[in-house]
Design a protein around this motif. Sequence first.
Motif, PDB file in Angstrom:
ATOM      1  N   ILE A 540       1.824   2.325 -11.379  1.00 14.09           N
ATOM      2  CA  ILE A 540       1.373   1.109 -10.676  1.00 14.09           C
ATOM      3  C   ILE A 540       1.872   1.108  -9.240  1.00 14.09           C
ATOM      4  N   PHE A 541       3.063   1.635  -9.017  1.00 16.25           N
ATOM      5  CA  PHE A 541       3.612   1.640  -7.659  1.00 16.25           C
ATOM      6  C   PHE A 541       2.770   2.503  -6.713  1.00 16.25           C
ATOM      7  N   LYS A 542       2.169   3.572  -7.211  1.00 15.59           N
ATOM      8  CA  LYS A 542       1.292   4.420  -6.379  1.00 15.59           C
ATOM      9  C   LYS A 542       0.022   3.663  -5.957  1.00 15.59           C
ATOM     10  N   ASP A 543      -0.549   2.897  -6.947  1.00 16.06           N
ATOM     11  CA  ASP A 543      -1.790   2.168  -6.628  1.00 16.06           C
ATOM     12  C   ASP A 543      -1.531   0.883  -5.845  1.00 16.06           C
ATOM     13  N   ALA A 544      -0.263   0.379  -5.931  1.00 17.74           N
ATOM     14  CA  ALA A 544       0.037  -0.904  -5.264  1.00 17.74           C
ATOM     15  C   ALA A 544      -0.003  -0.774  -3.745  1.00 17.74           C
ATOM     16  N   LYS A 545       0.113   0.423  -3.234  1.00 18.50           N
ATOM     17  CA  LYS A 545       0.080   0.603  -1.785  1.00 18.50           C
ATOM     18  C   LYS A 545      -1.327   0.388  -1.234  1.00 18.50           C
ATOM     19  N   ARG A 546      -2.350   0.613  -2.029  1.00 17.33           N
ATOM     20  CA  ARG A 546      -3.725   0.540  -1.544  1.00 17.33           C
ATOM     21  C   ARG A 546      -4.436  -0.751  -1.986  1.00 17.33           C
ATOM     22  N   ASP A 547      -4.023  -1.355  -3.126  1.00 24.67           N
ATOM     23  CA  ASP A 547      -4.758  -2.483  -3.702  1.00 24.67           C
ATOM     24  C   ASP A 547      -3.814  -3.668  -3.820  1.00 24.67           C
ATOM     25  N   GLU A 548      -4.302  -4.877  -3.347  1.00 22.60           N
ATOM     26  CA  GLU A 548      -3.462  -6.081  -3.417  1.00 22.60           C
ATOM     27  C   GLU A 548      -3.318  -6.581  -4.837  1.00 22.60           C
ATOM     28  N   SER A 549      -4.352  -6.490  -5.664  1.00 27.00           N
ATOM     29  CA  SER A 549      -4.276  -6.956  -7.058  1.00 27.00           C
ATOM     30  C   SER A 549      -3.306  -6.109  -7.863  1.00 27.00           C
ATOM     31  N   VAL A 550      -3.306  -4.835  -7.559  1.00 29.40           N
ATOM     32  CA  VAL A 550      -2.355  -3.949  -8.289  1.00 29.40           C
ATOM     33  C   VAL A 550      -0.930  -4.294  -7.877  1.00 29.40           C
ATOM     34  N   ARG A 551      -0.783  -4.745  -6.610  1.00 28.15           N
ATOM     35  CA  ARG A 551       0.548  -5.132  -6.161  1.00 28.15           C
ATOM     36  C   ARG A 551       1.050  -6.352  -6.938  1.00 28.15           C
ATOM     37  N   LYS A 552       0.143  -7.305  -7.182  1.00 29.92           N
ATOM     38  CA  LYS A 552       0.540  -8.466  -8.001  1.00 29.92           C
ATOM     39  C   LYS A 552       0.901  -8.035  -9.425  1.00 29.92           C
ATOM     40  N   SER A 553       0.136  -7.092  -9.948  1.00 28.05           N
ATOM     41  CA  SER A 553       0.426  -6.606 -11.311  1.00 28.05           C
ATOM     42  C   SER A 553       1.809  -5.949 -11.370  1.00 28.05           C
TER      43      SER A 553
END
Length: 624
Positions: A540-553
Motif C-alpha cells: 500500500i505504501f508504494k501505491d500511496a505515493k501516486r493515489d490519494e485514496s490509497v493514501r487514506k487506506s
Amino acid sequence: MEEVDKILIHALKQVGTEVPDEVDSVRLFSSELVVQAVVSCLRVIDPGLGSALPSSLPPGMSARFRVGMSLAQACQDIGYKGELGYQTFLYSSEPEIRTLLMFLVERLPRGSAESSDQSTGKSVLLHKGIGAAMRAELSVPWLPPNCRLPHTQGPDELHHFHMLPLSVAHSAADSQPCKELFEYQRDVLPPVTSQISHQACVLSSLLEQHTAQCSAAQEWQHEWSSQGLLSRLTPQEYRQRKRCRLRQRLEEQLRSAAQSSSDTGSHSASDLADLLQAFRGCTANDNMLAKGSHFTHTQKFTFTQESAAPCPLPQTLPSQGNTQLQQQDELSSLQQQLQQLCSDVEQLTAELKNRTVTTAQVLNDINKRERENVDKHDQIQVKKKTIDLLPQADENLLKIQALVETSARKVLSLATQWEKHRAPLIEENRRLKEICRIQDMESSGKLSEIRSLHDKISVCTEEAKKKEQTYKQLVSELESLPQDVSRSAYTHRILEIVSNIKKQKEEIIKILSDTKDLQKEINNLTGKLDRTFAVTDELIFKDAKRDESVRKSYKHLAALHENCNQLIQTIEDTGSILREIRDLEEQIESENGNKTVANLERILEDYKAIRQENSALAGKISEA
C-alpha cells in the motif's frame, strides 16, 4: 486432605499422643494438642532432645512463649527448613501444622513407621513411660545422703546394705532334682522372707546370694574351660577326681598331725586319731586308743581310788532324829575325799606330763645314739677289712687289679650291648615323641574349636533368649490388638490415594500440554499477523505515493493495526488481572483458614495478660 489427616492422626497415636476420637482432622487441633503431638514425635526421634521439653502448655503467657520458642528451636535442630516460631504453636494455622506434622512423621524411626498399621497397646505406652522415668532419674546427679532434700529421697527410704545368710536348697548343675530335695523345699525349708527378721535386709541378702551363685558358676565355667577340657573328662568325672584329691590332701594333713602329736606325746593324739578314723568312714581301732585320753585316765584313777577305799557300812540303823546329822557328816566327808582325789589327780597329771616329756627326750637320745652306733659300726667293719688285707698287700692288689680289669671288660661289653639296644629305643622314642606332638597339635586344634563352639553356643543362647522374649511380647501385643482392623483396608486406602495422585498428575500434564499448544498457536498467529502487516504495508505504501485514496487506506490500515495491538494488550492485561484475582482469592481463603482475626484477638488478649503479669511483678518488686 482427609486421608492425609487420618494417616497423621494414626501415626501420632502410635507415638503416644492422646488424640480424642472426635478429632478427625488437623483443622480441629488445639494448641495444647499440637504441642503434645510435636513433643511426642520429638521424644521418639531424639529422646535426649525431647525429654527436656514439656508435653503441655503452662498457664503463664511468658512461659507459653518460652515453650513455643523451645519447640521451634528443637524442630529446626532436627532439620526442619520452613518458617517456624512460637506463633506456629500458640496461634496455629492448618497448613503450617499439617506441614510440620508431616515432616515429624516422616522423621520417625523405621520401627515406629512399620508398626503404624497396628494400634497402640497399653504395654507399649507403659514401657515408654518406664523408659522416660528411668532416663529422667538417671539425668539427676547423685548426692550424698546428708545433702539430699526430704522431698527427693526421704530418710525412711535409706537403709544400710546389711546382708544375712539365707538357707536355699539347690542341687548340682549337672544333676536332676530329686524327690527328697523337692519335699524338703516344700515341707521343711521356710521361705526367704521368713528367714530374715528385718524386711529391709531381704533385698540385700537376695542380691548377695545371687551374686555368690553367679560368681561360683562363672568360676566353674572358667575352670572347666581352662583345665577341665584339657583333662578330656566329663564334668562329673572331673568333679569326682577333684573331690578325691581334696579328700586325700585332708587325710594326709590329718595323718601327719596325728603322727606328730603321737611323737610328742600330746593328749590330743587320740582325738586326731578318732577324727582321722571318722574321716575315713570307719570306727577307731583298739590299738589306737591304747594310750587313752586325759579324761579316761582321770576317770579310771577316780574309780580305782574309790574301789580301793570303800566307805564302811554302818552296823546299826540310826534313829530318825540323827539321820540328817549323819547325812551331813557323810556329805562333808565325801566332799573332803573328792577334793583330796581331785588334788591327787592334778598332781598325777602333772607328773604324767613331766614323765611323758622326759620319756620323749630319752627316746630321742636313744634313737640318736643308735644311729651313731650304726655309723661307727660300719666304719669299724671297713677298717677291719682293710687291716685284714694289709699282711698280703701285693697279692690283694693284684687281685683287686684283676677284678678292676674284669669289671672294666664287663662294662665295655655292657656298653656295646647297650648301644645295640639304645639305637632302636632312641628311634622308637623319637617316633613316639613325634606322634605325641602331632596328637597334641590335633588336640589343641580341637580344643580351640571346642572353645569357639562354646562361645558360639553361649552367643546363640543369649540371642535365642532375646528372640524368645521378643516373640512373647509380640504375641501378647497381637492378642491385645483388635481383630476387626485389617491391613488390607489400609492398603486399599493407600492405593486409592496413589491412584488419585496419578489422575491429578495426568490432568496437570494434560493442562500443561494444552497451555504449550495454545502458546505455540498464539506465537504462530502473532508472527503471521506481523508478516502480513509488513507485506500489506509495503504494497500500500508504494501505491500511496501516486493515489490519494490509497493514501487514506494506508492511514486506516495503520490505525487498524494499532487498535488490534491495543486490543491484544488489553486481553493480556485482563488475563493477568484475572490471575491476580485468583491469587488474591486463594490468599483470602488461606488467611481465612489461618484464622487471622481470631489469632489477632488472641494476641491482644495475650498481650493484655502479659501486661497484667508485668504489673503484678512490678508491684511485688516495689513491695519488696
